[in-house]
Design a protein around this motif. Structure first.
Motif, mmCIF file in Angstrom:
data_model
loop_
_atom_site.group_PDB
_atom_site.id
_atom_site.type_symbol
_atom_site.label_atom_id
_atom_site.label_comp_id
_atom_site.label_asym_id
_atom_site.label_seq_id
_atom_site.Cartn_x
_atom_site.Cartn_y
_atom_site.Cartn_z
ATOM 1 N N MET A 1 31.267 55.785 42.339
ATOM 2 C CA MET A 1 32.487 55.976 42.838
ATOM 3 C C MET A 1 34.585 56.338 43.120
ATOM 4 S SD MET A 1 30.134 57.846 45.765
ATOM 5 C CE MET A 1 30.942 58.567 46.227
ATOM 6 N N PHE A 2 33.945 54.819 42.563
ATOM 7 C CA PHE A 2 34.619 54.055 43.309
ATOM 8 C C PHE A 2 34.944 52.092 42.080
ATOM 9 C CE2 PHE A 2 33.014 53.789 47.723
ATOM 10 C CZ PHE A 2 32.575 53.251 47.632
ATOM 11 N N PHE A 3 35.856 51.967 42.052
ATOM 12 C CA PHE A 3 35.795 50.301 42.013
ATOM 13 C C PHE A 3 37.325 50.368 41.606
ATOM 14 C CE2 PHE A 3 38.231 53.209 38.470
ATOM 15 C CZ PHE A 3 39.673 52.605 38.035
ATOM 16 N N GLN A 4 37.380 48.320 41.564
ATOM 17 C CA GLN A 4 38.345 47.693 42.241
ATOM 18 C C GLN A 4 38.849 46.576 40.664
ATOM 19 O OE1 GLN A 4 37.041 44.253 44.364
ATOM 20 N NE2 GLN A 4 39.352 43.994 45.509
ATOM 21 N N ILE A 5 40.740 46.667 40.435
ATOM 22 C CA ILE A 5 40.196 45.966 39.183
ATOM 23 C C ILE A 5 40.806 45.032 39.589
ATOM 24 C CG2 ILE A 5 42.522 45.311 37.547
ATOM 25 C CD1 ILE A 5 41.047 47.987 37.027
ATOM 26 N N LEU B 1 41.555 41.656 32.889
ATOM 27 C CA LEU B 1 40.825 42.727 33.308
ATOM 28 C C LEU B 1 39.559 42.735 33.137
ATOM 29 C CD1 LEU B 1 43.834 44.410 32.224
ATOM 30 C CD2 LEU B 1 44.076 43.088 34.656
ATOM 31 N N CYS B 2 38.987 43.085 35.005
ATOM 32 C CA CYS B 2 37.724 43.855 35.284
ATOM 33 C C CYS B 2 37.535 44.755 35.840
ATOM 34 C CB CYS B 2 36.253 42.585 35.502
ATOM 35 S SG CYS B 2 36.323 41.037 34.238
ATOM 36 N N VAL B 3 36.340 45.326 36.096
ATOM 37 C CA VAL B 3 36.474 46.422 36.859
ATOM 38 C C VAL B 3 35.057 46.061 38.094
ATOM 39 C CG1 VAL B 3 36.084 49.008 37.445
ATOM 40 C CG2 VAL B 3 37.451 47.801 35.332
ATOM 41 N N ASN B 4 35.274 45.947 39.105
ATOM 42 C CA ASN B 4 34.029 45.125 40.306
ATOM 43 C C ASN B 4 33.591 46.604 40.349
ATOM 44 O OD1 ASN B 4 34.997 42.618 40.088
ATOM 45 N ND2 ASN B 4 36.475 43.026 40.892
ATOM 46 N N LEU B 5 32.348 47.458 40.512
ATOM 47 C CA LEU B 5 31.838 48.454 41.079
ATOM 48 C C LEU B 5 30.436 48.114 42.226
ATOM 49 C CD1 LEU B 5 30.254 49.073 37.179
ATOM 50 C CD2 LEU B 5 32.890 49.959 38.301
ATOM 51 N N PRO B 6 30.673 49.042 43.071
ATOM 52 C CA PRO B 6 30.281 49.046 44.673
ATOM 53 C C PRO B 6 29.008 48.609 44.973
ATOM 54 C CG PRO B 6 30.740 51.890 44.144
ATOM 55 C CD PRO B 6 31.359 50.920 42.601
ATOM 56 N N GLN C 1 40.242 56.876 42.617
ATOM 57 C CA GLN C 1 38.714 56.633 41.858
ATOM 58 C C GLN C 1 39.008 54.945 42.036
ATOM 59 O OE1 GLN C 1 37.005 56.556 38.028
ATOM 60 N NE2 GLN C 1 35.425 56.053 38.663
ATOM 61 N N CYS C 2 40.324 54.032 42.033
ATOM 62 C CA CYS C 2 40.895 52.632 41.553
ATOM 63 C C CYS C 2 41.008 52.300 43.128
ATOM 64 C CB CYS C 2 41.527 52.487 40.528
ATOM 65 S SG CYS C 2 42.210 51.015 41.069
ATOM 66 N N VAL C 3 40.312 51.642 44.497
ATOM 67 C CA VAL C 3 40.567 51.490 45.837
ATOM 68 C C VAL C 3 41.334 49.894 45.908
ATOM 69 C CG1 VAL C 3 38.915 52.698 45.813
ATOM 70 C CG2 VAL C 3 38.571 50.362 45.798
ATOM 71 N N GLY C 4 41.648 49.010 44.851
ATOM 72 C CA GLY C 4 42.752 47.956 44.969
ATOM 73 C C GLY C 4 42.145 46.974 43.424
ATOM 74 N N ILE C 5 43.521 45.999 44.096
ATOM 75 C CA ILE C 5 43.238 45.108 43.028
ATOM 76 C C ILE C 5 43.230 43.811 43.640
ATOM 77 C CG2 ILE C 5 44.619 44.203 40.946
ATOM 78 C CD1 ILE C 5 46.442 46.292 41.055
ATOM 79 N N VAL C 6 42.637 42.799 42.459
ATOM 80 C CA VAL C 6 42.760 41.538 42.956
ATOM 81 C C VAL C 6 42.787 40.670 41.536
ATOM 82 C CG1 VAL C 6 40.383 41.336 42.563
ATOM 83 C CG2 VAL C 6 41.754 38.977 44.082
ATOM 84 N N SER C 7 43.804 39.898 42.427
ATOM 85 C CA SER C 7 44.458 38.832 41.071
ATOM 86 C C SER C 7 44.912 37.835 41.627
ATOM 87 C CB SER C 7 45.729 40.015 41.256
ATOM 88 O OG SER C 7 46.819 39.137 39.721
ATOM 89 N N ASP C 8 44.947 36.293 40.874
ATOM 90 C CA ASP C 8 45.421 35.491 41.247
ATOM 91 C C ASP C 8 46.759 34.710 41.173
ATOM 92 O OD1 ASP C 8 45.677 35.709 38.190
ATOM 93 O OD2 ASP C 8 44.929 33.842 37.289
ATOM 94 N N LYS C 9 47.657 35.887 40.094
ATOM 95 C CA LYS C 9 48.634 36.105 40.834
ATOM 96 C C LYS C 9 49.108 35.937 42.156
ATOM 97 C CE LYS C 9 52.850 35.626 38.935
ATOM 98 N NZ LYS C 9 53.379 34.425 37.661
#
Length: 678
Positions: free
Chosen positions: A194-198, A223-228, A267-275
């Motif tokens: 239903m949704f995911f995080q990059i 670049l990966c996709v984290n699922l619920p 559908q993309c609820v956000g991003i988590v990044s090492d930058k």
């Protein structure tokens, strides 16, 4: 004695070639360790695992003088009685090898025709080659394609009845087919969510000395996709060279989101990044109100080491003092000789103290350089404490430094607070590193961020008390880093996650608002109203008040908070990590607006710690065609790693293995040394 006992067992064949040797200390002449010597090539090995040594050195073709076809069989099973026995004290390892070859020849003469091996069917051959190819793909970068052309590898394939597998076979249709299979599976799993995080990892340059004109590709961004449901799938890899501008990172991230979502961007609820402190993350979040864009917590915690090294006088003092000691010991020939002698005496090894180039260039100051090389010098000095103390107590040292002002200063320095300050710095760095490594391993959700930072704050306060460090300055540095890393979503997820509900005296399980500051409470309200539509904002706040006063049914709260012991680590962990989100989705149906926020917020990951790739991948991607092949290989390997939850690379595993083997050798040698002393 060792060999006589061993030949009675199943390992008799290799004891014909491996000779136990007692190694003595050259200074004292006393026994120090037991090693194994190969009688065929005179190579020496650890005695901790003779069967492994035999397999690696003899059977796998490492020994240049070992003939696998004439490897000896157990003497006890073939020798006629009374000829020569392994227990004969006059027999040497070269005698035993010759005897084994003789016996082997007799056996061949008795049965000159060897029985034909099992012939594999076409289906078995195809299946075997498919497994072999998958192994190569899934160990992308660690397994060299050129190694498939090695004569012994080809001989192995021939021995088991398989045809050769060439590099051309691997990078042609077979690779395309495997890539399409992995990609189709990945896309299907994303479509079902239903949704995911990059998750975006690898933006940071691996080298500060990058030469932009060289055209060399250094970094690989994952670049990966984290699922619920708690799983992740790989999306793409992006090769970058050196420093990456924020706008480029923003474009890559947004292109990835559009490519996945199409018109359904929410559908993309956000991003988590090492930058860390990335402008790209802030821009994307400001432009799209439903998104939560976070910086990686592993990076944030690890940055504390650099903060303290720059801002605490203690670190500067220890760095300068360690540089003085290391420079004095390494450059004075007589002192160096004495130091190495005492190292051998105390630790059984000897090495100069490591001095980072940055310290040599700056005369000892830490300045703006990375602290990691400085910490290696600190560790060397601390681990050599006993040897250094013996050097300064030595009569010859006192004679040498009678007129040496620097030597006197260093000796006086070591009598003051030097060792206490050294231990304090070392202890704090190890504390922060330990927390960062735990975060990297456990990959916490954002609801855990506030408790993690509070736990670290408490530990650092305890460190201050233990080493008599003034807390105010340390706390200012800590708070500065915390504020730079903090996101309002931390507080909101902490409040909405049923795992953190607290049982009050009446038996209710209520959200832990009392653990928040007044500013963080305001952040919760602001964030929730931002994540819902304008029409729903006031409803969501009313439901938040209901959540605050009523909380969750005790039975459900206890079920969410249930823990069980991890059989591998022995630590207590959440029994069902998905239960916090599932309670909102299936049970708390009265909260129509708030639950939409909660289910999306609770599952968000707080780290982007990705894969560690072999450097050869970057060399493959020097041409247009090379990039295409490398991208496919990366996709296959990354997806395999995600399924196995394996985020390390083989060099790390090998280093851990040999480190463990070395410790086992030390234990074995100590036991053998004690036995020989008796």
């Amino acid at each position: 004695m060792v060999r006589t006992k061993a030949i009675k067992g199943k390992g008799a064949w290799y004891w014909a070639h491996l000779e136990p040797v007692l190694v003595t200390n050259p200074d004292t002449g006393s026994p120090k360790a037991v090693k194994l010597r190969c009688s065929l090539c005179d190579a020496f090995f650890s005695a901790s695992n003779p069967s492994r040594t035999a397999s690696e050195h003899l059977k796998r073709g490492t020994c240049p003088n070992f003939n696998s076809e004439s490897s000896p069989n157990p003497i006890s099973s073939a020798s006629p009685a009374g000829v020569i026995t392994m227990t004969s004290s006059s027999s040497s390892p070269d005698d035993l090898g010759a005897l084994a070859m003789l016996e082997d020849s007799v056996k061949k003469l008795k049965s000159p025709k060897s029985s034909p091996g099992q012939v594999l069917s076409k289906a078995q051959i195809d299946s075997s080659l498919e497994l072999l190819a998958n192994w190569v793909y899934e160990n992308c970068g660690s397994v060299s394609f050129s190694s498939l052309d090695h004569p012994k590898f080809k001989s192995f394939l021939n021995q088991v009845g398989l045809p050769s597998l060439t590099r051309r076979d691997l990078v042609g249709e077979r690779l395309d087919s495997k890539y399409q299979e992995a990609k189709s599976e990945s896309e299907a799993r994303i479509r079902d969510a239903m949704f995911f995080q990059i998750s975006s990892d690898g933006w940071k340059s691996k080298s500060s000395n990058h030469n932009h004109s060289s055209g060399e590709i250094e970094n690989l961004v994952n670049l990966c996709v984290n699922l619920p449901n708690g799983t992740s799938v790989f999306r793409r890899g992006v090769f970058t060279g050196g420093y990456v501008f924020s706008k480029y990172a923003e474009d890559v991230l947004w292109e990835t989101i559009i490519d996945i979502c199409g018109n359904n961007l929410q559908q993309c609820v956000g991003i988590v990044s090492d930058k860390f402190k990335s402008k790209a993350l802030r821009n994307l979040e400001n432009q799209h109100h439903w998104m939560i864009n976070l910086s990686c917590q592993y990076q944030g915690v690890y940055k504390l080491i650099q903060d303290f090294s720059k801002e605490l006088p203690l670190f500067h003092n220890v760095t300068d003092n360690c540089y003085k000691v290391a420079n004095f010991v390494n450059t004075k020939s007589q002192i160096r000789h004495s130091f190495l002698k005492y190292q051998l005496q105390e630790y059984g090894r000897a090495a100069l103290l490591r001095v980072p180039f940055s310290c040599r260039a700056s005369g000892g100051g830490v300045g703006r350089v990375e602290f990691e090389p400085v910490f290696e010098m600190v560790e060397d000095v601390l681990s050599s404490a006993r040897a250094l103390q013996l050097v300064f107590l030595d009569e010859s040292y006192k004679m040498m430094t009678m007129d040496d002002q620097i030597g006197k200063e260093i000796e006086e320095m070591m009598r003051s607070q030097f060792w206490n300050e050294l231990e304090a710095v070392h202890s704090l760095v190890r504390l922060i590193k330990g927390m960062a490594q735990e975060i990297e391993k456990e990959k916490p959700r954002i609801g855990q961020c506030l408790p993690l930072w509070e736990e670290l704050r408490v530990k650092i306060k305890e460190w201050c008390v233990k080493f008599h460090i003034h807390e105010n300055h340390v706390e200012k540095v800590f708070d500065k880093r915390f504020k730079r890393n903090y996101h309002p979503a931390w507080a909101a997820a902490f409040i909405l996650d049923p795992f953190y509900l607290i049982r009050d005296p009446s038996g209710k399980y209520l959200p832990p608002f009392k653990c928040l500051t007044s500013e963080q409470e305001k952040d919760v309200d602001k964030l929730i109203t931002r994540l819902v539509s304008r029409e729903e904002a006031h409803i969501a706040l009313m439901e938040l008040m209901k959540w605050r006063t009523e909380g969750l049914d005790p039975v459900y709260a206890q079920a969410v908070q249930l823990k069980q012991r991890d059989p591998i680590t022995g630590k207590m962990k959440i029994a069902n990590p998905q239960s916090s989100r599932l309670v909102w989705e299936t049970y708390l149906t009265d909260f129509n607006s708030l639950r939409k926020v909660a289910v999306r917020l609770i599952f968000l990951h707080a780290t982007s710690c990705g894969f560690k790739w072999n450097s050869s991948l970057c060399r493959w991607a020097q041409s247009r065609n090379g990039i295409d092949k490398a991208q496919k290989l990366i996709f296959i390997a990354a997806q395999s790693k995600l399924e196995r939850r394996d985020f390390t690379y083989d060099e790390e595993k090998d280093a851990d293995f040999f480190s463990l083997a070395s410790r086992e050798d030390d234990v074995l040698n100590e036991v053998l040394f004690d036995a020989s002393s008796l």
